[in-house]
Design a protein around this motif. Structure first.
Motif, PDB file in Angstrom:
ATOM      1  N   ILE A 184      45.195 -25.508  66.337  1.00 40.79           N
ATOM      2  CA  ILE A 184      46.101 -25.681  65.381  1.00 40.79           C
ATOM      3  C   ILE A 184      46.522 -27.153  65.605  1.00 40.79           C
ATOM      4  O   ILE A 184      47.282 -27.750  64.389  1.00 40.79           O
ATOM      5  N   LEU A 185      46.617 -27.533  66.692  1.00 41.34           N
ATOM      6  CA  LEU A 185      47.375 -28.793  66.518  1.00 41.34           C
ATOM      7  C   LEU A 185      46.109 -29.884  65.951  1.00 41.34           C
ATOM      8  O   LEU A 185      46.601 -30.726  65.104  1.00 41.34           O
ATOM      9  N   GLN A 186      44.909 -29.911  66.666  1.00 39.16           N
ATOM     10  CA  GLN A 186      44.211 -30.932  65.418  1.00 39.16           C
ATOM     11  C   GLN A 186      44.882 -30.895  63.767  1.00 39.16           C
ATOM     12  O   GLN A 186      44.244 -31.983  63.476  1.00 39.16           O
ATOM     13  N   ALA A 187      43.996 -29.045  63.516  1.00 36.93           N
ATOM     14  CA  ALA A 187      44.061 -29.047  62.458  1.00 36.93           C
ATOM     15  C   ALA A 187      45.861 -29.610  61.596  1.00 36.93           C
ATOM     16  O   ALA A 187      46.019 -30.285  60.470  1.00 36.93           O
ATOM     17  N   THR A 188      46.845 -29.001  62.204  1.00 34.56           N
ATOM     18  CA  THR A 188      47.992 -29.680  62.186  1.00 34.56           C
ATOM     19  C   THR A 188      48.132 -31.845  61.592  1.00 34.56           C
ATOM     20  O   THR A 188      48.520 -32.524  61.013  1.00 34.56           O
ATOM     21  N   TYR A 189      47.648 -32.475  62.563  1.00 34.96           N
ATOM     22  CA  TYR A 189      47.145 -33.616  62.839  1.00 34.96           C
ATOM     23  C   TYR A 189      46.792 -34.422  61.775  1.00 34.96           C
ATOM     24  O   TYR A 189      47.289 -34.949  60.958  1.00 34.96           O
ATOM     25  N   GLN A 190      45.299 -33.907  61.343  1.00 36.47           N
ATOM     26  CA  GLN A 190      44.430 -34.145  59.965  1.00 36.47           C
ATOM     27  C   GLN A 190      45.104 -33.747  59.283  1.00 36.47           C
ATOM     28  O   GLN A 190      45.434 -34.635  58.561  1.00 36.47           O
ATOM     29  N   GLY A 191      46.252 -32.400  58.520  1.00 41.04           N
ATOM     30  CA  GLY A 191      46.951 -32.537  57.600  1.00 41.04           C
ATOM     31  C   GLY A 191      47.768 -33.422  57.522  1.00 41.04           C
ATOM     32  O   GLY A 191      48.098 -33.947  56.396  1.00 41.04           O
ATOM     33  N   CYS A 192      48.642 -33.631  58.950  1.00 40.38           N
ATOM     34  CA  CYS A 192      50.397 -34.784  58.708  1.00 40.38           C
ATOM     35  C   CYS A 192      48.826 -35.928  57.839  1.00 40.38           C
ATOM     36  O   CYS A 192      49.712 -37.137  57.297  1.00 40.38           O
ATOM     37  N   ARG A 193      48.132 -36.468  58.750  1.00 41.30           N
ATOM     38  CA  ARG A 193      47.378 -38.189  58.340  1.00 41.30           C
ATOM     39  C   ARG A 193      46.625 -37.873  56.404  1.00 41.30           C
ATOM     40  O   ARG A 193      46.867 -39.114  56.223  1.00 41.30           O
ATOM     41  N   ASN A 194      46.554 -36.616  56.217  1.00 41.70           N
ATOM     42  CA  ASN A 194      46.224 -36.759  54.883  1.00 41.70           C
ATOM     43  C   ASN A 194      47.144 -37.194  54.517  1.00 41.70           C
ATOM     44  O   ASN A 194      47.026 -37.207  53.063  1.00 41.70           O
ATOM     45  N   VAL A 195      48.355 -36.186  54.483  1.00 40.74           N
ATOM     46  CA  VAL A 195      49.587 -36.109  53.455  1.00 40.74           C
ATOM     47  C   VAL A 195      49.913 -37.483  53.350  1.00 40.74           C
ATOM     48  O   VAL A 195      49.817 -38.175  52.351  1.00 40.74           O
ATOM     49  N   VAL A 196      50.270 -38.754  54.625  1.00 36.94           N
ATOM     50  CA  VAL A 196      50.977 -39.627  54.596  1.00 36.94           C
ATOM     51  C   VAL A 196      49.820 -40.721  54.331  1.00 36.94           C
ATOM     52  O   VAL A 196      49.937 -41.573  53.505  1.00 36.94           O
TER      53      VAL A 196
END
Length: 208
Positions: A184-196
């Motif tokens: 979950i943390l890795q998916a959240t981090y990757q999602g935030c990174r893609n948004v930024v």
């Protein structure tokens, strides 16, 4: 819930997830045959025990020990092995400390002392490790040592019990929780990174 049922429930959930294609997400480094062998061994050996002297051992305890040795063997570098072993030793001491603390002061128990300890250990290993095999090895070493500590000071009918049903429930809950939270943390981090990244690309495009 009686001890032993939680581990079987989590084992079944894990098998369903792996059959649904989540195996590489949860643990990529172990083959499907290796996982099937582990599941079969657990189902059989969790119900088989031997007594040596004053020590009563569920053979699933030996399965977890072999898992630890296997992961340590394939881990590259002596320093890396030592680091992983030190985390396991830390978790073993933390496991024993938490059990003693909750026994002395039950008011600290949120719902179930066994589950509270398992989830806290999962949280610690998520902070310290990210790789699946190393999380499993660290938790396994911690539980093996913690169970030895607990059995040494809490004999039952003159026997020191290792790998009992409560131990199995805790091990499964910690491993399952640690892997799920990490994903979950890795998916959240990757999602935030893609948004930024998308926002930066758009901002750069606007400026042009």
């Amino acid at each position: 819930m009686n001890s032993g049922y939680l581990s079987l429930i989590l084992l079944c959930i894990t098998m369903i997830l792996f059959a649904s294609g989540w195996k590489d997400v949860y643990i990529r480094s172990i083959s499907h045959k290796g996982m099937l062998l582990f599941f079969a061994s657990w189902l059989v050996l969790s119900r088989v025990a031997i007594t040596i002297g004053h020590v009563h051992v569920q053979l699933v305890y030996v399965v977890i020990l072999l898992i630890c040795l296997g992961i340590l063997y394939v881990t590259q570098g002596f320093i890396h092995k030592l680091h992983l072993l030190s985390i396991g030793l830390l978790l073993g001491s933390f496991h024993f400390l938490l059990h003693q603390l909750l026994e002395m002061d039950p008011i600290l128990i949120v719902r179930n002392s066994q589950w509270d300890v398992a989830l806290l250990l999962a949280l610690v290993v998520v902070i310290l490790q990210r790789k699946a095999s190393e999380q499993i090895a660290a938790l396994s070493i911690g539980y093996l040592l913690g169970d030895v500590y607990q059995a040494s000071i809490h004999p039952v009918n003159g026997l020191h019990h290792l790998g009992n049903a409560a131990f199995q429930d805790q091990w499964w809950l910690s491993v399952f929780a640690a892997r799920t939270v990490t994903i979950i943390l890795q998916a959240t981090y990757q999602g935030c990174r893609n948004v930024v990244k998308s926002w930066m690309d758009r901002k750069g495009g606007w400026r042009k």
